[in-house]
Design a protein around this motif. Structure first.
Motif, PDB file in Angstrom:
ATOM      1  N   UNK A  25     128.165  23.041  73.143  1.00 27.18           N
ATOM      2  CA  UNK A  25     128.128  24.283  72.371  1.00 27.18           C
ATOM      3  C   UNK A  25     129.021  25.373  72.970  1.00 27.18           C
ATOM      4  N   UNK A  26     129.722  25.065  74.046  1.00 25.94           N
ATOM      5  CA  UNK A  26     130.679  26.015  74.596  1.00 25.94           C
ATOM      6  C   UNK A  26     131.880  26.101  73.658  1.00 25.94           C
ATOM      7  N   UNK A  27     132.356  27.301  73.415  1.00 23.43           N
ATOM      8  CA  UNK A  27     133.375  27.503  72.380  1.00 23.43           C
ATOM      9  C   UNK A  27     134.643  26.696  72.649  1.00 23.43           C
ATOM     10  N   UNK A  28     135.099  26.666  73.893  1.00 21.61           N
ATOM     11  CA  UNK A  28     136.326  25.920  74.190  1.00 21.61           C
ATOM     12  C   UNK A  28     136.134  24.431  73.961  1.00 21.61           C
ATOM     13  N   UNK A  29     134.960  23.913  74.299  1.00 17.87           N
ATOM     14  CA  UNK A  29     134.697  22.490  74.078  1.00 17.87           C
ATOM     15  C   UNK A  29     134.551  22.179  72.596  1.00 17.87           C
ATOM     16  N   UNK A  88     128.142  32.866  72.959  1.00 18.38           N
ATOM     17  CA  UNK A  88     127.360  32.107  71.986  1.00 18.38           C
ATOM     18  C   UNK A  88     126.428  31.088  72.633  1.00 18.38           C
ATOM     19  N   UNK A  89     126.830  30.360  73.700  1.00 12.40           N
ATOM     20  CA  UNK A  89     125.892  29.384  74.286  1.00 12.40           C
ATOM     21  C   UNK A  89     124.578  29.978  74.771  1.00 12.40           C
ATOM     22  N   UNK A  90     124.505  31.278  74.919  1.00 18.03           N
ATOM     23  CA  UNK A  90     123.288  31.908  75.436  1.00 18.03           C
ATOM     24  C   UNK A  90     122.459  32.550  74.327  1.00 18.03           C
ATOM     25  N   UNK A  91     122.887  32.386  73.081  1.00 18.55           N
ATOM     26  CA  UNK A  91     122.163  33.012  71.972  1.00 18.55           C
ATOM     27  C   UNK A  91     120.764  32.429  71.837  1.00 18.55           C
ATOM     28  N   UNK A  92     120.641  31.116  71.979  1.00 15.83           N
ATOM     29  CA  UNK A  92     119.324  30.489  71.826  1.00 15.83           C
ATOM     30  C   UNK A  92     118.346  31.011  72.868  1.00 15.83           C
ATOM     31  N   UNK A  93     118.792  31.121  74.109  1.00 15.85           N
ATOM     32  CA  UNK A  93     117.915  31.666  75.157  1.00 15.85           C
ATOM     33  C   UNK A  93     117.575  33.128  74.869  1.00 15.85           C
ATOM     34  N   UNK A 148     126.880  33.379  85.754  1.00 14.73           N
ATOM     35  CA  UNK A 148     125.890  33.813  86.756  1.00 14.73           C
ATOM     36  C   UNK A 148     125.024  34.934  86.201  1.00 14.73           C
ATOM     37  N   UNK A 149     125.665  35.902  85.547  1.00 14.83           N
ATOM     38  CA  UNK A 149     124.928  37.059  85.030  1.00 14.83           C
ATOM     39  C   UNK A 149     123.944  36.647  83.945  1.00 14.83           C
ATOM     40  N   UNK A 150     124.399  35.837  83.012  1.00 16.14           N
ATOM     41  CA  UNK A 150     123.508  35.427  81.917  1.00 16.14           C
ATOM     42  C   UNK A 150     122.332  34.605  82.434  1.00 16.14           C
ATOM     43  N   UNK A 151     122.585  33.766  83.417  1.00 13.86           N
ATOM     44  CA  UNK A 151     121.487  32.978  83.981  1.00 13.86           C
ATOM     45  C   UNK A 151     120.437  33.890  84.606  1.00 13.86           C
ATOM     46  N   UNK A 152     120.897  34.892  85.358  1.00 17.68           N
ATOM     47  CA  UNK A 152     119.958  35.822  85.996  1.00 17.68           C
ATOM     48  C   UNK A 152     119.212  36.652  84.956  1.00 17.68           C
ATOM     49  N   UNK A 153     119.936  37.161  83.980  1.00 20.67           N
ATOM     50  CA  UNK A 153     119.314  38.039  82.987  1.00 20.67           C
ATOM     51  C   UNK A 153     118.315  37.291  82.108  1.00 20.67           C
ATOM     52  N   UNK A 154     118.662  36.062  81.728  1.00 21.65           N
ATOM     53  CA  UNK A 154     117.734  35.283  80.901  1.00 21.65           C
ATOM     54  C   UNK A 154     116.452  35.010  81.670  1.00 21.65           C
ATOM     55  N   UNK A 155     116.583  34.673  82.949  1.00 19.60           N
ATOM     56  CA  UNK A 155     115.377  34.408  83.746  1.00 19.60           C
ATOM     57  C   UNK A 155     114.523  35.667  83.890  1.00 19.60           C
ATOM     58  N   UNK A 156     115.164  36.835  83.994  1.00 18.92           N
ATOM     59  CA  UNK A 156     114.407  38.079  84.093  1.00 18.92           C
ATOM     60  C   UNK A 156     113.791  38.482  82.757  1.00 18.92           C
ATOM     61  N   UNK A 157     114.489  38.166  81.648  1.00 21.89           N
ATOM     62  CA  UNK A 157     114.017  38.597  80.335  1.00 21.89           C
ATOM     63  C   UNK A 157     112.822  37.787  79.862  1.00 21.89           C
ATOM     64  N   UNK A 158     112.714  36.554  80.318  1.00 18.04           N
ATOM     65  CA  UNK A 158     111.573  35.737  79.911  1.00 18.04           C
ATOM     66  C   UNK A 158     110.317  36.232  80.621  1.00 18.04           C
ATOM     67  N   UNK A 159     109.197  36.303  79.920  1.00 21.25           N
ATOM     68  CA  UNK A 159     107.975  36.838  80.530  1.00 21.25           C
ATOM     69  C   UNK A 159     107.446  35.914  81.616  1.00 21.25           C
ATOM     70  N   UNK A 160     107.041  36.518  82.750  1.00 23.68           N
ATOM     71  CA  UNK A 160     106.440  35.776  83.852  1.00 23.68           C
ATOM     72  C   UNK A 160     105.060  36.361  84.117  1.00 23.68           C
ATOM     73  N   UNK A 161     104.065  35.491  84.199  1.00 17.78           N
ATOM     74  CA  UNK A 161     102.689  35.959  84.325  1.00 17.78           C
ATOM     75  C   UNK A 161     102.399  36.658  85.630  1.00 17.78           C
TER      76      UNK A 161
END
Length: 1470
Positions: free
Chosen positions: A349-353, A1225-1230, A1183-1196
Motif C-alpha cells: 500500500x506504499x504509494x511508490x510500490x 496514505x499507508x497510515x490512514x487505516x491506523x 518514525x514519527x507516524x509509528x510513535x504518534x500512532x502508538x500514542x494516539x491509541x488508548x492505553x489502559x
C-alpha cells in the motif's frame, strides 16, 4: 508563434598534462599538418566548441595516411594521448561523445593500435582504489559500452578485470553508505553511484555471450563464472535490503533474472528456476548448485513483498515471451506471475510500490499479448474474458481507476485496453460485436454514475474496440448525459476526451457506411445539437467547461461544422440576446467564434474571417452584455488569434477602446484577470506584427501574407498602432484618479504593467512601434506612487512593479528635498498602528532605494548622525548605489527599532499605542528584497548588520513573547479603563508568570551569551502600571489601549521576526567556516535561530504568532536539508526526536500546550517532516507516524491523556498536509482506528481531538466535499476500492460494528447510543456498489450486512436513516430481492402483541433504499427483474395492515415510508 532563442551551449575545454604536451611538441611538424600538430593545437585551445571542430578533423587526417606509415611511433603516442583524453573527460561533456563518434570511423590500419592504447588506459582506471573515484571509472565503462566500438572492444579484452572491479564496487559502496547515516546528501550520492554500477553490470552481462565464445566460461572454475555467481549473490542481497532505494532494488531484480537467464544451460530451465524465486519454494525439484548458493535465500525463506514484486518485473522484462521458446512451462510461469501480482496488490500500500505494481501489471498484459503469437489453445482459454485471471485484472482496474496517483490511473487505463485486446485474441473477429463479455462491460459501465472518473477512460477504450455504434445502440442519449456532467471542473477533462474519441469514431463509421454527404446531418444531430442546447441553457460553469474541453476538439475534427452552428445561432440571436444569468444565442455565437478564431478555423483557404460572419454591432452588443462571460468571449474574439503576427484592424482597435471604457471597473476578480490576460495577448500581437510591418516597410515590397490582412501602407498601420496604444494609456491613467475603486486601479495597473513589459525602451537598432516611457511624465509617476496608499496590498505590488519596469530616466527624482520628504513619510508610516500603513512604507522605501540620489539626500537628512556612510574605498571595486542605499536604510531602521525596543521593555502598552515595532521589521524585510545577497561588496559591514539584526530580533521577541505565550493571550489587558479595573492590571499580567517561567526551554545557549535575548524569568519585564491603560500621544491626546491593540502589536511583531529570520536563513549566504570570505551568517547563528523557532512554536498560544513562525521555520528546515554541513543536516532529526520524547514524557511542568489543538506543536512537526527529501526513504516520517500512532491509541495503564491529545492533534495536521502527498496514505487505516477508539475515551479533550482527526481522515480518503448534497456520490468510493486500499480496516470495522450493533439492539428499554455508531455509519454510508459485485473476493461485504441491519433498529432517527443508506453497497445486486424479502419477513405480524416502532421504521427505510438501488441497476426488460419485483410485491401486501391499523403518533413516519415503497413498486411494475 514566436521561436524561443537557443541557449548558448557551454563546453568545458579538455586539458592534458605537461608530459603529454611535451610529447606532442616533439612530434609536431613545422608545417603543422600532422596528427601531433593537430592535437597540440586542439589541447592549447580554451574554447570547447572550437576543440570539437579540431577533434572532427582527426579521422579525415588519418584516412589520408598510407597503411605502411601506421607503425610510426608518432601515431602510437598520439593514440595513447587520445585514450587518456577520452578517459579524463567527464561523461556529460559533449567532447566525449564527439571523440567516440569520430573514432568509430578510425581506419582499419590504426584500429589495433588504438585498441591497445585504450585497453592500457582502461586497465589503469580499473586499478583505482579510492571509493570516491569509482563513479568516474563506472561512467567511463558505461561510455565505452554505448555505441563506441573502440571502447567496447577494450572492455571485452578486460572483461574479467571489469567484472571483478564491479563486484568490488557493489560490495564497498553499501558499506560506506552505512557510515553516513543521517547525512542525506552523501547517502544520495552513494546510492546514485551504486545504481549506475548495477546498470553497467547489467550491460556487461548482456554482452557475456559475445565476449566469451562457446560455453567455456560456464565451467565452475572459470573466473568469469565465479564473478557471475558473486554478482548474482550480491543482487539477491540487494533485493532483501530495505535500506537501499527502491530504484536500486528494482534494477537488482532485473539483474537477478538476467543472470539466471544467462547462466542457464538450456532455455527450458529458465521458467522453472524463476518459478522457484517468485513462489519462494524449491519443493522436491532438483536445482543447480550455483542457483542455491547464489540466490537460494530467495527460495527457501519468506521474501519481502517489494523483492517479490521486483523479481516479477525482472521476469517480465528480461525473458522472451514472443516466440514460445519457453514452451508450456513459460505459459505456466506467466500465469503464476499474475497470481503473485494479484496477491501483492492486496499487501503493498506504499504509494511508490503501488506505482511499480501498476507498471508491472501493464508489462504482464503486454507479455500476454506477445505470447499469443505462438501460444497454445489452453493459454487462450485461460485468458479469455470469463477466466479467473481476467476477472482479477478487471477487479484491479475497478479498484484503482480512481487512485489518487495520476501514474496509477494512467496505467490502469492501459491495463484495461490491453485486457480488451487479450480477449479479442481469444475470440473470432466477427464475434467481437456480439460477444457477451464486451456487451456486459458496456452495460455495467453505463450503469455506473457519471461522477466515476475511471468510467470515461474505460468507455473510451471500449469505443475504440467495438465501435461507437454499439455503445449508442444501448443508450442514444449518452452525448447529452456526458455534456450535463461537464459542469464539474474535475470531470470536464475526462468527459472531453471521451466525447472526442466517440465523435471521431462515429464520423469515421458514418463516412465508411454512407455513399453521399447526408451522413454529416446525422453526425450534427448527435454531437452538435446537444452542444448548442447546453451552451444556450447551461450554467456558467457548465458552458465554460464545454467551451474549453469540447468545442475546440469538435471544430478540429469537423471545421465545416462552424458554419452550421453560426447559421443556427445567427437566426436566433436577434430573438434570444440573453440576460445577466443566461448567455442566450448571442453569447453562444461569441463563444463559438472566439474558439474558432483562437484555433485557426477562421483563417482557412477561403479567407473566412470573423467580420464576414458577424457584424460589428453584434460584437459591440456582446462587449457590454449583462452576462460577464459574454463580454469576455467578445473580447477574446478580438484579442486572440492563431497567428501571433496577425495585423490588428482599425475596426478591432475601435471596439477595444469601446470595451476599455466600460469594463475597467469589473467587480469580479476572475473577470478582471481574464480581461488583463486577453489584452496582454492583443498587445503581444501588436508588438510582433509591428516587427513584420517594419521589415516590410524596409524591404519596400508588399507581401501577400500581409495584404490579406490589411490593404493599407505599413507605415499607416504602424501609426494607427501608435495612436491606439497612446489612447489606451491615456484612458488607463485617467482611471487612476484619487478615490477610484480597487477594481479600477487593479485593472489599470495590471494592463499598464503588461504594456511596460511588452514595449520596453528599444536597445540598439531595434525599432519599437510604441514606448510607454514617452507617455509618462513626473505627474503620472506621482499618480502611480499615490497607489501605494491603497489599503489593498495587491494594488501596492502592481504599482511598485510598474515603477520598476519603467526606465530610470523616467522615474528618477533629482530633487533632494523631495527625496527627504518621501523618506520622512515612509519612516512615519512604518510606526503607524494601522498594519497596512507599514506595507505602504515598505514599498515606498523599496522605491527610494532604487534612486541614486538617495545617499546624498539622507546624508543631509541624518545630519551625519550615522557616521561615515559606506562608500568606495581606495583600490577596491566600486559599490553599487542600490547596495549602499539599502545598507543606509536598514541601519537607520535598525537604530530606530533598537530605541523603540528599549522603550517597549519599560512599557509595552506605550509601544502598542504609539510605535508598534512590527512596521520597522517589515520595512527591513522589504529592503532586503531589493538586493542580491550573494553578490555583495560591503561584506564586512553587512556581516555586522546581520548579526546585530538577529540579536535585535531576539530582543523584540523577548518583549512581546509573554503575551503570545500566555495561556490566554486574547484577554491580557482589561478592556475597561476605569480606576477600579486598572488597579487589577498588574495582577492580571502577573498571572501569566507561572506558565511562562518553566525551565523546559530555559537552557538555550544563546541566552547565556546575550542578556538582551530575554528568555529568562519575566518578572522584571512585567509593566508596573498603577494608572489606567491610557497613554499620551505625540500631540498630547489621550490614547486608550485595549487588549486587542496590545495583542495585535505582539503577534504581528512575532510574525515579522519569524519572517525576517526565515528570510535571512534562506537568502543570506552561509559562512560555513570562520575564514569564508562571502558568508554573512555563521553556523552558530543558524543553530540559535533554530532554537528560537523551536521555543516559540512550542510555547506560543496565539494562532497568528505560531502560524507565521511556522512559515519562517519551514524556510530554515529547507536550508538545513540542503546544507553541506553535516551537523546542520542532523538538526531536524534531533529536534524531532526531542519533541517526540517530550510529548511521550507527559511532564506536568512542560510548557507544551495541550489546549488550542496543541497550538504550534503540529506546525513544528509538520515543518520538520516536510523538509525531508521526498525521493528518499522518508525515515523521519515513518518514525514519527509509528510513535504518534502508538500514542494516539488508548492505553489502559496511562496516567495522563495529554500525550494522546497531542498525538491526535499532530496526526490531524499531518493527514491534512498536502506536501506529504501519498506518503501518508499507508497510515490512514491506523489513523481511523485511533480516531474511532478515541471516541470511547472518558476524557473530553481526547474525544474532541478524535473528532477533528476523524473529519480530516474522511476528507483525505474521500476528497474535499464538492457540493451541498450530503448523499451525492462525488465524494464516495466503492466498497471494494475502499477495503482494497485500506485492508486493515476490514476486520477492525467488522469487529467494532458488531459491538455497536449489540448495544443498539439490546432488549433493554433504556436508550443506549454507542459513541462510535455515527462514525461507522458515516464511513459505510460513503461507499456505493461496485460494478464487480457478484464476483468472489477475499474482502466480502456479506459479514457486514447483519450488523448494519441491526443498527437500523436504533432509537435515533438519524442513525436509522444512515444505516439504511449504508446497507446498500454491502448487498450484491443479485441478492437485493432476497434481502428485501428477509427484511419484510421480520416485520411484525398482525397477531404480535409487542411491536417496536423504531424497528419497523428502520427496516422499512432499508427496504426503500435497497429498492431504489435495485431499480437503478437493472433494466426493466429483464424477465428476472419483473419476477423478483412480483415476489417483493407479495411480501409488501402482507404487511400493508401496518398502515391501516396503527394511527398512533409514533407511526406517521413508518406509514408514509410504507406508502412510498408501495408507490415505487407500482411504478416499476407499470
Amino acid at each position: 508563434m514566436v521561436l524561443k532563442k537557443k541557449k548558448d551551449i557551454q563546453v568545458a575545454a579538455l586539458i592534458v598534462g605537461y608530459q603529454e604536451l611535451e610529447t606532442l611538441r616533439s612530434f609536431a611538424d613545422a608545417e603543422g599538418k600532422n596528427l601531433a600538430s593537430l592535437l597540440l593545437r586542439c589541447v592549447q585551445l580554451t574554447d570547447g566548441l572550437v576543440q570539437i571542430h579540431c577533434i572532427k578533423q582527426i579521422v579525415p587526417l588519418l584516412e589520408k595516411i598510407d597503411g605502411n606509415q601506421a607503425c610510426d611511433p608518432m601515431y602510437q603516442s598520439c593514440l595513447d594521448i587520445l585514450g587518456r583524453i577520452y578517459f579524463s573527460v567527464g561523461p556529460k561533456n559533449p567532447l566525449k561523445k564527439v571523440l567516440a563518434s569520430s573514432l568509430n570511423g578510425l581506419p582499419e590500419s590504426f584500429f589495433a593500435d588504438a585498441v591497445r592504447s585504450f585497453t592500457c588506459c582502461l586497465q589503469e582506471e580499473l586499478k583505482t582504489s579510492n571509493l570516491y573515484s569509482y563513479r568516474k571509472v563506472i561512467d567511463n565503462l558505461a561510455s565505452c559500452m554505448e555505441n563506441f566500438n573502440l571502447g567496447r572492444t577494450s572492455v571485452m579484452n578486460l572483461f574479467k578485470d571489469v567484472l571483478r572491479f564491479l563486484q568490488k564496487v557493489l560490495v564497498e559502496i553499501p558499506e560506506e553508505n552505512r557510515k553516513f547515516t543521517g547525512n542525506h546528501i552523501a547517502q544520495t550520492e552513494l546510492m546514485h553511484d551504486l545504481l549506475i554500477a548495477i546498470r553497467v553490470s547489467v550491460m556487461l552481462v548482456q554482452k557475456v555471450q559475445e565476449i566469451s565464445q562457446g560455453g567455456l566460461w560456464k565451467i565452475p572454475s572459470s573466473p568469469v563464472w565465479q564473478s557471475m555467481c558473486g554478482l548474482l549473490s550480491i543482487f539477491s542481497k540487494f533485493l532483501r535490503n530495505d535500506d537501499l532505494l527502491q530504484n536500486i532494488q528494482s534494477t537488482s531484480g532485473l539483474a537477478v533474472i538476467l543472470l539466471i537467464k544467462t547462466m542457464c544451460d538450456t532455455t527450458e530451465m529458465i521458467p522453472g528456476l524463476v518459478n522457484h524465486l517468485i513462489l519462494h519454494s524449491v519443493g522436491s525439484c532438483t536445482v543447480p548448485e550455483w542457483f542455491m548458493n547464489s540466490c537460494g535465500s530467495l527460495c527457501v525463506e519468506d521474501v519481502p513483498g517489494p523483492a517479490l514484486l521486483f523479481l516479477c518485473q525482472g521476469a517480465l522484462a528480461m525473458l522472451n515471451w514472443k516466440n514460445g521458446s519457453m514452451g508450456q512451462s513459460g505459459e505456466n510461469l506467466l500465469l503464476d506471475i499474475a497470481s503473485v501480482l494479484f496477491s501483492l496488490s492486496l499487501q503493498l500500500k506504499e504509494s511508490s510500490l503501488e506505482m511499480f505494481l501498476s507498471r508491472i501489471l501493464v508489462m504482464w498484459t503486454d507479455s500476454a499479448l506477445d505470447s499469443f503469437e505462438s501460444s497454445s489453445l489452453s493459454l487462450k482459454s485461460r485468458l479469455n474474458g470469463n477466466s479467473d485471471t481476467v476477472g482479477k485484472l478487471l477487479e484491479y482496474v475497478y479498484t484503482h481507476w480512481e487512485h489518487p496517483l495520476d501514474a496509477v490511473r494512467y496505467q490502469t487505463k492501459t491495463i484495461f485496453r490491453n485486457l480488451l485486446q487479450i480477449h479479442q485474441c481469444t475470440v473470432e473477429r466477427s464475434d467481437c460485436v456480439s460477444d457477451r463479455f464486451f456487451l456486459g462491460l458496456i452495460e455495467s459501465l453505463l450503469r455506473l454514475e457519471w461522477h466515476v472518473k475511471g468510467k470515461y477512460s474505460c468507455l473510451s477504450c471500449l469505443v475504440d474496440c467495438v465501435g461507437i455504434e454499439n455503445v449508442l445502440a444501448v443508450n442514444k442519449t449518452i452525448p447529452s448525459q456526458i455534456l450535463e456532467v461537464m459542469g464539474d471542473q474535475s470531470l470536464a477533462p475526462y468527459a472531453g476526451d471521451l466525447l472526442e474519441t466517440m465523435f471521431k469514431n462515429h464520423k469515421n463509421h458514418l463516412k465508411s457506411q454512407a455513399l453521399c454527404s447526408s451522413w454529416i446531418d446525422q453526425w450534427h444531430e448527435t454531437w452538435v445539437s446537444p452542444l448548442l442546447l447546453i451552451l444556450r441553457e447551461g450554467s456558467l460553469e457548465q458552458t465554460a467547461c464545454v467551451i474549453d474541453y469540447y468545442l475546440p476538439k469538435l471544430l478540429k475534427c469537423s471545421p465545416e461544422s462552424l458554419s452550421y452552428m453560426v447559421n443556427i445561432l445567427q437566426t436566433s440571436a436577434y430573438i434570444n440576446t440573453g440576460s445577466c444569468s443566461s448567455r442566450g444565442s448571442l453569447g453562444v455565437l461569441m463563444a463559438c467564434l472566439r474558439t474558432a478564431r483562437a484555433h485557426g478555423h477562421l483563417q482557412s483557404v477561403s479567407h473566412v474571417t470573423w467580420s464576414s460572419l458577424v457584424s460589428s454591432a453584434k460584437i459591440k452588443q456582446g462587449l457590454v452584455h449583462q452576462h460577464c462571460q459574454v463580454r469576455i468571449d467578445a473580447l477574446g474574439l478580438l484579442c486572440e488569434s492563431h497567428r501571433s503576427t496577425e495585423i490588428v484592424s482599425v475596426e478591432e482597435m475601435q471596439l477595444l477602446q469601446f470595451f476599455i471604457q466600460y469594463n475597467l471597473n469589473s467587480q469580479s476578480p476572475g473577470m478582471r484577470q481574464q480581461i488583463c490576460s486577453l489584452l496582454q495577448k492583443l498587445f503581444s500581437r501588436i508588438q510582433e506584427s509591428s516587427q513584420v510591418l517594419y521589415k516590410l516597410e524596409q524591404s519596400k515590397s508588399q507581401q501577400e501574407s500581409v495584404n490579406d490582412s490589411t490593404e493599407k501602407n505599413p507605415s499607416e498601420t504602424l501609426q494607427q498602432y501608435q495612436n491606439f496604444m497612446s489612447s489606451v494609456c491615456n484612458s488607463l491613467f485617467r482611471a487612476l484618479f484619487p478615490g477610484s475603486s480597487h477594481s479600477t486601479k487593479f485593472s489599470a495597473l495590471t494592463i499598464l504593467g503588461s504594456i511596460a513589459e511588452l514595449f520596453p525602451d528599444p536597445e540598439g537598432k531595434t525599432q519599437a512601434v510604441f514606448q510607454l516611457s514617452h507617455e509618462i511624465d513626473f505627474a503620472r509617476v506621482e499618480t502611480i506612487m499615490e497607489c501605494f496608499s491603497s489599503t489593498f496590498e495587491e494594488v501596492k505590488i502592481l504599482a511598485f512593479n510598474l515603477l520598476m519596469k519603467l526606465p530610470k530616466t523616467v522615474v528618477h527624482i533629482q530633487d533632494s528635498l523631495k527625496l527627504q520628504a518621501l523618506f520622512r513619510v515612509a519612516m512615519e508610516l512604518s510606526t503607524s498602528t494601522k498594519p497596512y500603513d507599514c506595507v505602504t512604507a515598505s514599498y515606498l522605501l523599496r522605491f527610494l532605494i532604487g534612486e541614486e540620489g538617495l545617499r546624498s539626500a539622507l546624508t543631509t537628512f541624518f545630519n551625519n548622525s550615522l557616521g561615515p556612510s559606506p562608500c568606495q574605498r581606495g583600490g577596491e571595486e566600486p559599490v553599487g548605489f542600490v547596495e549602499r542605499n539599502t545598507l543606509m536604510v536598514i541601519r537607520h531602521l535598525l537604530e530606530n527599532l533598537e530605541r523603540e525596543i528599549s522603550q517597549a521593555e519599560s512599557s509595552l502598552l506605550q509601544a502598542a499605542a504609539l510605535f508598534p515595532m512590527y512596521g520597522r521589521v517589515h520595512c527591513i524585510i522589504g529592503a532586503f528584497q531589493q538586493l542580491s545577497l550573494n553578490n555583495l561588496m560591503l561584506v564586512t559591514e553587512w556581516r555586522h548588520v546581520v548579526a546585530k539584526l538577529i540579536l535585535t530580533s531576539y530582543r523584540l521577541s523577548a518583549v512581546v513573547s509573554p503575551v503570545v505565550q500566555s495561556s490566554s493571550p486574547e484577554g491580557l489587558i482589561p478592556m475597561d479603563t476605569d480606576s477600579e479595573m486598572a488597579s487589577r492590571l498588574k495582577m492580571i499580567l502577573n498571572e501569566i508568570q507561572p506558565r511562562d517561567t518553566n525551565d523546559y526551554f530555559s537552557q538555550v545557549k544563546m541566552t547565556k551569551k546575550h542578556n538582551s535575548l530575554g528568555f529568562e524569568v519575566l518578572t522584571a519585564d512585567v509593566p508596573m502600571i498603577t494608572t489606567s491603560a491610557e497613554m499620551k500621544g505625540k500631540e498630547g491626546q489621550s490614547c486608550d489601549v485595549t487588549a486587542q491593540a496590545v495583542l495585535v502589536c505582539c503577534w504581528r511583531s512575532m510574525k515579522e521576526v519569524a519572517l525576517l529570520l526565515g528570510m535571512l536563513c534562506q537568502l543570506v549566504p552561509l559562512q560555513s567556516v570562520p575564514e569564508a570570505p562571502d558568508g554573512l551568517v555563521t553556523v552558530e547563528q543558524i543553530k540559535n535561530i533554530g532554537d528560537y523557532f523551536k521555543q516559540h512554536l512550542l510555547q506560543s498560544r496565539h494562532r497568528g504568532a505560531f502560524e507565521l513562525a511556522y512559515t519562517g521555520f519551514v524556510k530554515l528546515t529547507q536550508v538545513l536539508t540542503r546544507c553541506p554541513s553535516e551537523c546542520l543536516q542532523r538538526l531536524p532529526e534531533q529536534w524531532l526526536r526531542d519533541v517526540l520524547e517530550e510529548i511521550k514524557s507527559s511532564n506536568p511542568s512542560s510548557k507544551l500546550c495541550a489546549t488550542r489543538r496543541s497550538a504550534g506543536i503540529p506546525f513544528y512537526i509538520q515543518a520538520l517532516l516536510a523538509s525531508e527529501p521526498k525521493k528518499g526513504r522518508m525515515d523521519l516520517l515513518k518514525i514519527t507516524m509509528k510513535e504518534l500512532i502508538s500514542l494516539a491509541l488508548p492505553l489502559g495503564d496511562s496516567q495522563s491523556s495529554v500525550p494522546q491529545v497531542h498525538a491526535l492533534n499532530i496526526l490531524r495536521a499531518l493527514f491534512r498536509d498536502t506536501r506529504l502527498g501519498e506518503n501518508i496514505i499507508p497510515y490512514v487505516a491506523d489513523g481511523i482506528q485511533a480516531a474511532i477508539l478515541g471516541f470511547t475515551s472518558p476524557v473530553w479533550a481526547v474525544r474532541n481531538s478524535s473528532t477533528l482527526l476523524f473529519s480530516s481522515l474522511i476528507t483525505r480518503i474521500f476528497g474535499v466535499k464538492r457540493g451541498k448534497d450530503e448523499h451525492s456520490k462525488k465524494n464516495r468510493m466503492t466498497g471494494r476500492e475502499f477495503f482494497s486500499r485500506f485492508p486493515a480496516l476490514y476486520p477492525f470495522l467488522l469487529k467494532q460494528l458488531e459491538v455497536v450493533a449489540n448495544t443498539v439492539d439490546s432488549d433493554s428499554s433504556e436508550l443506549k447510543l454507542h459513541p462510535n455508531l455515527f462514525l461507522f455509519l458515516l464511513i459505510l454510508g460513503r461507499l456505493y456498489p461496485s460494478p464487480m459485485d457478484g464476483t468472489s473476493s477475499v474482502l466480502s461485504m456479506a459479514p457486514f450486512v447483519p450488523f448494519i441491519r441491526r443498527c437500523g433498529h436504533s432509537a435515533v432517527y438519524r442513525s436509522r436513516e444512515m444505516a439504511a443508506r449504508a446497507l446498500v453497497p454491502f448487498v450484491m445486486i443479485d441478492q437485493i430481492p432476497n434481502t428485501i424479502q428477509s427484511l419484510l419477513s421480520e416485520l411484525p405480524n398482525c397477531t404480535d402483541l409487542c411491536i417496536r416502532h423504531n424497528h419497523v421504521h428502520g427496516m422499512l427505510l432499508q427496504v426503500f433504499h435497497l429498492l431504489q438501488s435495485y431499480s437503478d441497476s437493472k433494466h426493466r426488460a429483464n424477465s428476472d427483474f419483473q419476477q423478483e419485483l412480483t415476489d417483493v410485491t407479495v411480501c409488501i401486501k402482507a404487511k400493508l395492515w401496518l398502515a391501516k391499523r396503527m394511527r398512533l403518533p409514533p407511526w406517521p413516519r413508518a406509514i408514509i415510508l410504507l406508502r412510498k415503497v408501495w408507490s415505487s413498486l407500482k411504478e416499476l411494475l407499470a
